[in-house]
Design an enzyme around this catalytic site. Structure first.
Site, PDB file in Angstrom:
ATOM      1  CG  HIS A  56      -1.795  -1.037   1.587  1.00 42.61           C
ATOM      2  ND1 HIS A  56      -1.389  -2.213   1.971  1.00 42.61           N
ATOM      3  CD2 HIS A  56      -3.145  -1.226   1.352  1.00 42.61           C
ATOM      4  CE1 HIS A  56      -2.017  -3.030   2.045  1.00 42.61           C
ATOM      5  NE2 HIS A  56      -3.372  -2.566   1.806  1.00 42.61           N
ATOM      6  CG  ASP A  59       1.708  -1.264   3.403  1.00 45.43           C
ATOM      7  OD1 ASP A  59       1.020  -0.706   4.289  1.00 45.43           O
ATOM      8  OD2 ASP A  59       1.427  -2.034   2.477  1.00 45.43           O
ATOM      9  CG  MET A  90      -1.024  -5.771  -6.503  1.00 47.49           C
ATOM     10  SD  MET A  90      -1.179  -5.031  -4.801  1.00 47.49           S
ATOM     11  CE  MET A  90      -1.637  -6.423  -4.009  1.00 47.49           C
ATOM     12  CD  GLU A 183      -8.556  -8.152  -1.551  1.00 51.97           C
ATOM     13  OE1 GLU A 183      -7.332  -7.463  -1.790  1.00 51.97           O
ATOM     14  OE2 GLU A 183      -8.577  -8.415  -0.006  1.00 51.97           O
ATOM     15  CE  LYS A 185     -12.455  -7.821   5.655  1.00 50.55           C
ATOM     16  NZ  LYS A 185     -10.924  -7.703   6.229  1.00 50.55           N
ATOM     17  CD  GLU A 219      -7.996 -12.033   1.974  1.00 56.66           C
ATOM     18  OE1 GLU A 219      -7.270 -11.067   1.379  1.00 56.66           O
ATOM     19  OE2 GLU A 219      -7.946 -12.017   3.346  1.00 56.66           O
ATOM     20  CG  HIS A 222     -11.536 -11.299   1.990  1.00 60.09           C
ATOM     21  ND1 HIS A 222     -11.270 -10.049   1.178  1.00 60.09           N
ATOM     22  CD2 HIS A 222     -11.055 -11.073   2.957  1.00 60.09           C
ATOM     23  CE1 HIS A 222     -10.338  -9.566   2.058  1.00 60.09           C
ATOM     24  NE2 HIS A 222     -10.107 -10.192   3.230  1.00 60.09           N
ATOM     25  CG  ASP A 247      -5.075 -10.776  -1.671  1.00 61.53           C
ATOM     26  OD1 ASP A 247      -4.085 -10.504  -2.485  1.00 61.53           O
ATOM     27  OD2 ASP A 247      -5.641  -9.833  -1.082  1.00 61.53           O
ATOM     28  CG  ASP A 257     -10.034 -10.943   6.582  1.00 65.51           C
ATOM     29  OD1 ASP A 257      -9.751 -12.027   6.074  1.00 65.51           O
ATOM     30  OD2 ASP A 257      -9.684 -10.107   6.370  1.00 65.51           O
ATOM     31  CG  ASP A 259      -5.950 -11.548   6.659  1.00 63.08           C
ATOM     32  OD1 ASP A 259      -6.693 -12.040   5.699  1.00 63.08           O
ATOM     33  OD2 ASP A 259      -5.985 -10.449   6.945  1.00 63.08           O
ATOM     34  CG  ASP A 293      -3.848  -9.842   2.105  1.00 64.13           C
ATOM     35  OD1 ASP A 293      -3.173  -9.634   2.907  1.00 64.13           O
ATOM     36  OD2 ASP A 293      -4.930  -9.428   1.956  1.00 64.13           O
TER      37      ASP A 293
END
Ligand code: GCO
Ligand code: MN
Ligand code: MN
Length: 394
Positions: A56, A59, A90, A183, A185, A219, A222, A247, A257, A259, A293
């Site tokens: 991102h 980040d 990406m 994406e 969710k 994902e 998700h 993802d 979620d 992950d 992810d």
């Protein structure tokens, strides 16, 4: 001891800066690990055998950084990428952390917030292009509501469409060859998020000005949160030519979620997902990056984070090998072939309607009772899959 499942860059595994960089905070407790710098993450991923790193905007570059500060940070990051031979396939935009997005970004009822969000996405895309990214992911994060009293969902969809159209036109104007991946969710952090599944996204994409530029980024977590099949979501995306990114992680159905490390839950779902992506059961393989992810359990220290990252990649490769063996198994092929009946040109007859085809269809003799009496041997087939998965066959 290195073995055949140790990841190498040719496997095209990627992680987000936010994944291995996750310091283990949750809604009930603060960070438990030191925050790794982007340079440390790049070095660690290269050591672990990854191919690339995604990010991102924030980040890497803190929200509100000056242009000079941004350029200094990006310069240091690029050097780390070159030193360690990692790529950035990406990039994405954080449209959820800052309080300005508390009621959404592209779907906010306030045009000032939407304008701010589009401008921020433009900055993130520029950053991505500078780092060599070819895919831009859009996960809005807060594009939803707690209460539908807030707005008519049709307005939200229109605003989302306008913002994405604006960005596709702008990207084309710059002469950049980028693809967008949306994406979905279903909920979290908002009560209900618009365009809740990959299926919703696939339809929405066809309403955009440049649908050919836009695909999906499904994902595992998700799709599994509401109990849906990731395998079917990905298959539909592949069939539509829209699987632009993925993802990979793991999730217990019905939870928040999570992950989790890829393949750490629902190994059978992960097996059939990898089989689909690798094309061992037929159809061409997915060619994009295999992106994770996910993040390490909160129990882990920094060493545990690298155990987590290696685990994601190793499990993917193990499942790919198991899937290849499963599909090469003569008994598997025999059961699949026995079920796939194309007798008397009936498959062809149904492929394209003509008045003649309808007349022929009416004349075909079909014995429903005899067909109803056939068993399919899927118990046997699935048990073979389970035995491959458990490592006792093949
Ligand atoms: C989540 C999302 C994010 C997105 C990321 C990239 O649930 O937090 O999965 O990790 O994938 O923002 O757009
Ligand atoms: Mn997630
Ligand atoms: Mn994600």
């Amino acid at each position: 001891m290195p073995d055949a499942f140790d990841p190498v860059p040719e496997d095209r595994f990627t992680f987000g800066l936010w994944t291995v960089g996750n310091p283990g905070a949750d809604p009930f407790g603060g960070p438990v690990r030191p925050r790794l710098s982007p340079e440390e993450i790049v070095a660690g991923l290269a050591r672990a055998g990854a191919w690339g790193v995604n990010l991102h905007d924030n980040d890497l570059v803190p929200f509100g950084a000056s242009a000079a500060e941004r350029d200094r940070i990006v310069g240091g990051f690029r050097k780390a990428l070159e030193d360690h031979g990692l790529v950035v396939p990406m990039a994405t935009t954080n449209l959820f952390s800052h309080p300005v997005f508390r009621d959404g970004a592209f779907t906010s009822s306030d045009a000032r917030v939407r304008a701010f969000a589009v401008r921020k996405a433009m900055g993130a895309i520029e950053l991505g292009v500078e780092l060599g990214a070819r895919t831009i992911v859009f996960w809005g994060g807060r594009e939803g509501v707690e209460s539908d009293a807030a707005r008519d969902a049709r307005d939200a969809l229109r605003w989302m469409r306008e913002c994405l159209n604006f960005l596709t036109h702008w990207v084309r104007d710059q002469g950049w060859e980028l693809r967008f991946a949306l994406e979905a969710k279903p909920n979290e952090p908002r009560g209900d998020i618009y365009l809740a599944t990959t299926g919703h996204m696939l339809h929405f994409i066809e309403t955009l000005d440049h649908p050919e530029m836009v695909g999906v980024n499904p994902e595992v977590a998700h799709e599994n949160m509401p109990g849906l099949s990731m395998v079917h979501a990905v298959a539909q995306a592949m069939e539509a030519g829209k699987l632009f990114h993925i993802d990979l992680n793991a999730q217990k159905i019905g939870r928040y979620d999570q992950d989790l490390r890829f393949g750490s839950e629902d190994q059978k779902g992960a097996f059939f997902l990898v089989r689909l992506l690798e094309g061992t059961g037929g159809y061409p393989a997915y060619e994009g990056p295999r992106h994770f992810d996910a993040h390490a359990y909160r129990t882990e220290d920094v060493d545990g984070v690298w155990d987590f990252a290696r685990g994601c990649m190793r499990t993917y490769k193990i499942l790919a090998a198991r899937a290849r063996a499963f599909d090469a198994d003569p008994e598997v092929q025999e059961i699949l072939a026995a079920n796939r009946v194309e007798e008397d040109g009936l498959g062809m007859l149904l492929r394209a309607y003509t008045p003649e085809a309808a007349r022929r269809l009416a004349a075909v003799e079909l014995d429903a009772e005899a067909l109803a009496a056939l068993g399919h041997r899927y118990e046997r087939l699935d048990q073979i899959a389970v035995e491959y998965l458990l490592g006792v066959r093949g």
